[in-house]
Write an enzyme that holds these catalytic residues in place. Sequence first.
Site, short mmCIF file in Angstrom:
data_model
loop_
_atom_site.label_atom_id
_atom_site.label_comp_id
_atom_site.label_asym_id
_atom_site.label_seq_id
_atom_site.Cartn_x
_atom_site.Cartn_y
_atom_site.Cartn_z
N ARG A 147 -2.44 13.33 4.05
CA ARG A 147 -2.91 12.03 4.50
C ARG A 147 -4.28 11.77 3.90
NH1 ARG A 147 1.44 10.72 5.20
NH2 ARG A 147 2.57 10.27 7.11
N HIS B 29 1.53 6.21 -2.20
CA HIS B 29 2.22 6.79 -1.03
C HIS B 29 3.74 6.77 -1.24
CE1 HIS B 29 1.74 7.67 3.52
NE2 HIS B 29 2.80 8.28 3.03
#
Length: 314
Positions: A229, A277
Amino acid sequence: MMNTLVIRVDPERRTWWKQTLQDLIPEVKVVLKDEDEGEYAPSDVKYAVVWNPPNGWLATFPNLKCVASVGAGVSHILKDPNYPRSVPIIRTVSESLRMRMTEYVVLHVLRFHRRLPEIEQAQAERKWVQYIEPLASDVHVGLLGLGNLGAPVAAALNSLGYRVSGWSRRGNAVDGVRVFTGPSGLQELLSEAEVLVCMLPQTPSTENILDGETFSAMPAGSVLINVGRGEHLVEAELLAALDSGHLRGATLDVFREEPLPAENPLWSNPKVLITGHTASAIEPATGGRVIADNLRAFMNGDSVRDIVDIEQGY
Ligand code: NDP
């Protein structure tokens, strides 16, 4: 009133999620957060399927029994200080998620190992370069996180001959991997990690783990791949480590702010490769089936494998 399942996900695929989940779980009424407002009362909602819901939203359903995350990570749900913590969360993992992450990490480890960035630069300058790289068996790869994604990545890297070490919370054995735990184990892993891959969940104990201190503990000339993340990475300290030459490069798939704002200096750093992502996305067809199977198991009172430990945060 019929049990209701509310979906709140990215707008592009909303209708698809509604149709798929309604087909797979006909015994509940499936509604979309915005489009179907007025067709259900908050008290009807027993189940929610979400990606990145705003803080406080899930707490508006007094009869909520279970939440499914459209993703393996759940920090996008647990960031909410008002999350009703007695409501279980199921994360979504699948073979396709593991395969995609394995492809991504192997691709980027090989890219750095076989010096593709330098070779592409040399071609742009019409320079003939011949690098003789160390064998994979002489390259150390350190994996932060040895879970659902880390373990198959470790197996794939092992099969190519890399020397693989890994760091996890409980230190469970993984075939062909030197496993470390705790702060001293982390330092040991970092001291050898020529390639460091972060596949950790975002929790209070892992946030900001990719900082200047971590980079200094790695050998000179090493590289970073972050698919965990954005909150794991202290961006300014990465840029400093790249500028000083201590780190040779970084591949980043996740960011504190997504999409990464155009003015972020990471975009223009020649040592950084950015992907949006997409290291491993939930494939609609199989992802929908996994979510439906998990929710149905939960509704039937059967055990569900991918229930999140809310106290641990993953
Ligand atoms: P898992 O929960 O299966 O594995 C997490 C691993 O991290 C485990 O090995 C766990 O240790 C370890 N860990 C957790 N906390 C700590 C800690 N404090 N210290 C050391 N180790 C720790 O998760 P997944 O493998 O399924 O996914 C990992 C993360 O990858 C997700 O949370 C998400 O953030 C990210 N992700 C990114 C995607 C992308 O496209 N970029 C796609 C999917 C996921 P232990 O084994 O002891 O529990």
